[in-house]
Design a protein around this motif. Structure first.
Motif, short mmCIF file in Angstrom:
data_model
loop_
_atom_site.label_atom_id
_atom_site.label_comp_id
_atom_site.label_asym_id
_atom_site.label_seq_id
_atom_site.Cartn_x
_atom_site.Cartn_y
_atom_site.Cartn_z
N ASN A 326 0.83 -1.21 0.00
CA ASN A 326 0.00 0.00 0.00
C ASN A 326 0.86 1.26 0.00
O ASN A 326 0.62 2.21 -0.75
CB ASN A 326 -0.94 0.02 1.20
CG ASN A 326 -2.11 -0.93 1.04
OD1 ASN A 326 -2.34 -1.47 -0.04
ND2 ASN A 326 -2.86 -1.14 2.10
N TYR A 327 1.88 1.24 0.85
CA TYR A 327 2.79 2.40 0.89
C TYR A 327 3.60 2.49 -0.39
O TYR A 327 3.81 3.58 -0.93
CB TYR A 327 3.71 2.29 2.11
CG TYR A 327 4.70 3.44 2.22
CD1 TYR A 327 4.26 4.75 2.29
CD2 TYR A 327 6.07 3.19 2.23
CE1 TYR A 327 5.16 5.81 2.39
CE2 TYR A 327 6.97 4.23 2.33
CZ TYR A 327 6.52 5.54 2.40
OH TYR A 327 7.40 6.58 2.48
N LYS A 330 1.62 4.17 -3.04
CA LYS A 330 1.50 5.61 -2.82
C LYS A 330 2.77 6.33 -3.25
O LYS A 330 2.72 7.42 -3.85
CB LYS A 330 1.19 5.89 -1.35
CG LYS A 330 -0.19 5.44 -0.89
CD LYS A 330 -0.40 5.72 0.59
CE LYS A 330 -1.75 5.20 1.08
NZ LYS A 330 -2.89 5.88 0.43
N ALA A 333 2.90 6.41 -7.06
CA ALA A 333 1.95 7.38 -7.60
C ALA A 333 2.44 8.81 -7.39
O ALA A 333 2.34 9.65 -8.30
CB ALA A 333 0.59 7.18 -6.95
N ALA A 334 2.97 9.09 -6.20
CA ALA A 334 3.45 10.44 -5.92
C ALA A 334 4.62 10.81 -6.81
O ALA A 334 4.70 11.95 -7.31
CB ALA A 334 3.85 10.54 -4.44
N GLU A 687 5.34 14.01 0.62
CA GLU A 687 4.38 12.93 0.34
C GLU A 687 4.85 11.62 0.97
O GLU A 687 4.05 10.87 1.55
CB GLU A 687 4.21 12.76 -1.17
CG GLU A 687 3.45 13.86 -1.85
CD GLU A 687 1.95 13.75 -1.62
OE1 GLU A 687 1.48 12.66 -1.22
OE2 GLU A 687 1.25 14.75 -1.82
N ASP A 691 2.54 9.98 3.79
CA ASP A 691 1.89 8.71 3.46
C ASP A 691 2.37 7.59 4.36
O ASP A 691 1.57 6.71 4.74
CB ASP A 691 2.17 8.35 1.99
CG ASP A 691 1.40 9.22 1.02
OD1 ASP A 691 0.40 9.82 1.42
OD2 ASP A 691 1.82 9.31 -0.16
N ASN A 694 0.67 7.99 7.77
CA ASN A 694 -0.76 7.71 7.61
C ASN A 694 -1.00 6.21 7.46
O ASN A 694 -1.96 5.66 8.00
CB ASN A 694 -1.31 8.45 6.40
CG ASN A 694 -1.48 9.94 6.66
OD1 ASN A 694 -1.46 10.39 7.80
ND2 ASN A 694 -1.60 10.72 5.59
N THR A 695 -0.13 5.56 6.71
CA THR A 695 -0.25 4.11 6.52
C THR A 695 -0.04 3.38 7.84
O THR A 695 -0.75 2.41 8.16
CB THR A 695 0.77 3.61 5.48
OG1 THR A 695 0.56 4.29 4.25
CG2 THR A 695 0.63 2.11 5.26
#
Length: 700
Positions: A326-327, A330, A333-334, A687, A691, A694-695
């Motif tokens: 998941n990380y 991210k 994508a960033a 980011e 992220d 947050n993850t």
């Protein structure tokens, strides 16, 4: 006359008496031979009959090996990154000394039940299939000139030579084959290419249930053919980390040509699937598993009579990675978003990509690796996470933490005595060497301020002291000949300029500039450039290791991607852990706590300081707090004709500042000079930190 009659009578009598003797001798010899033959038959049948009968019924038993599913690859949370997809397959086990014509017969029958790809058939393949009919082969050979069929001595040319001539003739004729015949030729090609008592896949993808049913129903008339299972890699997360995970060869590709001898010596077969790159290759011995063993019984006619599974094999062990998918997604994508933004702003016309990496500074565990490779000529971008380990860049001021600590370990400054003049360096016949801010902005500064405002002058003056320089502005400079060795020696303690040892093949070394000019003289100006990160080029993984060493208190940790190796139980669940990667300390850098505190304070002020020339104040609002260092280096882009000056923007940092859990390194190489006031490096770092935490919070 009486005498003559007497002679005739005497002669006749003599002849009559001799003939029976000869016949008797002949009959006697025949009798002896017949008796010997009867005795021999009796000997063979009565005494050794059972052994000869056993020979007639003799069978050979051979053990052949079969492939098993490869181990799977999971992320740090147990999500499948690389799995296996089971496919129904039509297989063929080749008997010993099987005739070509028999293979063709099976191929023709099998073509009634399955369809295969014929796109790769060559003229040679079609010719081989055509000549599998012995009558056709003989007809083609008969049409060859006599000079081709016999040698100069009148002897028959060897069959192998005749067959080659026949193939060439048929191939040149460009015979027309129906779609059905091409199907048969493709099946025949696969069968004939198999080794004796080896099993090959005739069709192992897109096998329909109807094909499975029809082949199963007619196995009696298809010797050697069977229904089995094949496995292929599947990727539930798509292309994420694909360049890091690597590839596996297909059954048709088999063993890589450059490794074939060593792999055959390890017990592989030529058509085995093997890892060909990166994690799949690095952990091949773990992922491949143990092959199944099947005992094949071959009769006296060299046909396979039956097969029996002796050992079902053991599926390959699984890899559990340190990366949270998941990380990772991210971060990918960033990075793409930031690079696309740079392109849309006209700042990435010369850029060859962007790269980012995150690791646990206390253990060396990789948390994310991402890369975007850009072709400046076409503007096409591709994923290139491997660029974090196999591409090197001049990183600029991001390396200044190592410069400071090296100077303090060298004794030229101390934690309590580190104030220096901020006067530019004026070398003979060389443009002034200064910082990014205007000359005269500062008369002097201490180490903490020098880090916050990223003073190049401060770094160069440290190098002058370390090199025992004799310096007269605009006139003369001399430094110790070992200045490059000294500076690089301190850098290497942090991992700059040396391979990190990460558990992926293909890690590249740094690129170190030359120390002497064309006249054999020390490149003093380049030594000064080295001090503030504008000379040697490092990989991003080295930058991550370097900043982690500062974050964790001085321990250079070995980076790693594989957290553990784990078995799979029979029910498909994850089994016992076979091994776990333990954090590895490569070396302890020899600075003191008070020396480190100076650099950590400087890194904190880079983000949280109040000086107007601070370089990363835009990260001040991020929670938990970040410490770090920016970098901007002069670089160049060449299109083969023209050389364009560009800049490379980088960042290294860690968070939280007081107890680092994550360290990051980011680089945007070869941006246009108009991007000097942009913050792609800082925005990307922001980011990554946000992220990550947050993850972590979402996982609790």
């Amino acid at each position: 006359m009486k005498y003559l009659k007497k002679q005739i009578k005497t002669t006749g009598s003599s002849t009559k008496s001799r003939i029976p003797v000869r016949l008797n001798i002949l009959f006697f010899i025949v009798f002896l031979l017949f008796a010997a033959l009867v005795a021999q038959l009796a000997y063979l049948q009565v005494i050794h009959g059972s052994s000869f009968q056993a020979e007639v019924n003799r069978t050979d038993r051979t053990v052949i090996q079969g492939n098993v599913p490869r181990g799977m690859i999971y992320d740090s949370k147990g999500r499948v990154l690389v799995g296996n997809k089971a496919n129904s397959a039509v297989t063929f086990t080749k008997s010993m000394n099987v005739k070509t014509s028999d293979l063709a017969t099976v191929a023709r029958r099998l073509s009634n039940y399955i369809s295969v790809d014929t796109s790769k058939l060559t003229d040679r393949d079609l010719a081989d299939f055509y000549l599998s009919d012995n009558k056709k082969l003989q007809r083609v050979i008969d049409t060859l000139p006599k000079s081709k069929r016999t040698t100069k001595n009148g002897d028959k040319v060897p069959d192998a030579v005749l067959y080659k001539l026949a193939v060439n003739k048929v191939a040149k004729q460009k015979l027309t084959f129906s779609a059905k015949e091409k199907q048969q030729a493709a099946i025949f090609k696969t069968m004939s290419g198999a080794y004796q008592l080896s099993t090959v896949f005739i069709k192992n993808s897109d096998v329909t249930s109807k094909e499975v049913a029809e082949v199963s129903e007619h196995l009696q008339s298809l010797p050697g053919v069977n229904i089995g299972t094949d496995w292929e890699r599947n990727y539930p997360n798509g292309d994420s980390m694909s360049s890091i995970i690597g590839n596996v060869s297909s059954e048709s590709q088999g063993l890589p040509e450059d490794q074939i001898n060593s792999l055959l010596a390890q017990g592989y077969s030529r058509n085995d699937r093997v890892g060909t790159s990166y994690l799949e290759q690095e952990y091949e011995n773990v992922l491949k598993g143990t092959k199944s063993q099947t005992q094949v019984t071959v009769g006296s006619n060299n046909q396979v009579l039956k097969s029996q599974t002796l050992y079902t094999g053991d599926k390959g062990s699984n890899l559990n990675l340190t990366v949270d998918s998941n990380y990772q997604a991210k971060v990918e994508a960033a990075l793409k978003n930031e690079f696309n933004l740079a392109k849309s702003n006209g700042h990435a016309g010369y850029s060859d990509g962007a790269y980012a990496i995150a690791m646990n500074p206390k253990t060396g565990a990789i948390l994310a690796m991402a890369g975007v490779r850009n072709d400046p000529k076409t503007g096409e971008t591709t994923d290139d996470a491997l660029g974090t380990i196999n591409r090197s860049f001049v990183m600029g001021s991001a390396v200044k933490g190592a410069t400071f600590l090296g100077a303090m370990m060298d004794g030229v400054i101390t934690p309590s005595s580190n104030y220096q003049s901020d006067d530019p360096i004026y070398l003979p016949s060389t443009p002034v060497k200064k910082s990014v801010y205007p000359v005269g902005t500062f008369s002097g500064m201490n180490a903490v301020t020098a880090l916050e405002v990223s003073s190049n002058i401060y770094m160069m003056r440290l190098a002058l002291k370390e090199g025992n320089a004799q310096y007269v502005p605009n006139s003369y400079i001399h430094m110790d000949s070992d200045i490059f060795t000294k500076l690089r020696g301190y850098f290497s303690q942090f991992g700059l300029g040396v391979k990190t040892g990460i558990d992926i093949p293909g890690e590249a070394p740094a690129f170190l500039g030359s120390t002497l000019n064309e006249y054999g003289q020390l490149k003093v100006g380049s030594a000064l450039d080295l001090s503030y990160g504008n000379y040697d080029a490092y990989t991003l993984i080295q930058m991550a290791q370097y900043v982690s060493t500062i974050a964790n208190g001085g321990y250079r940790m070995k980076p790693y991607l594989v957290q553990s190796i784990q078995k799979t139980d029979n029910d498909g669940t994850q089994g016992a852990v076979e091994s776990s990667t333990q954090p590895t300390i490569l070396n302890r850098v020899g600075f003191t706590d008070s020396q480190l505190d100076v650099v950590k304070t400087g890194f904190y002020n880079v983000v949280h300081g109040t000086n107007g020339w601070g370089t990363a104040h835009t990260l001040k609002s991020v929670s938990p707090s970040i410490s770090g260092k920016t970098g901007t280096a002069q670089s160049f882009y060449s299109d083969g004709k023209n050389l364009t000056q560009t800049l490379t923007s980088s960042f290294v940092g860690y968070a939280p500042s007081d107890d680092p859990q994550i360290a990051v390194a980011v680089v945007f190489p070869n941006l246009s000079e108009s991007a000097s006031n942009s913050h792609y490096n800082l925005d990307m770092a922001k980011e990554m930190f946000t992220d990550y935490f947050n993850t972590q919070t979402a996982a609790k």
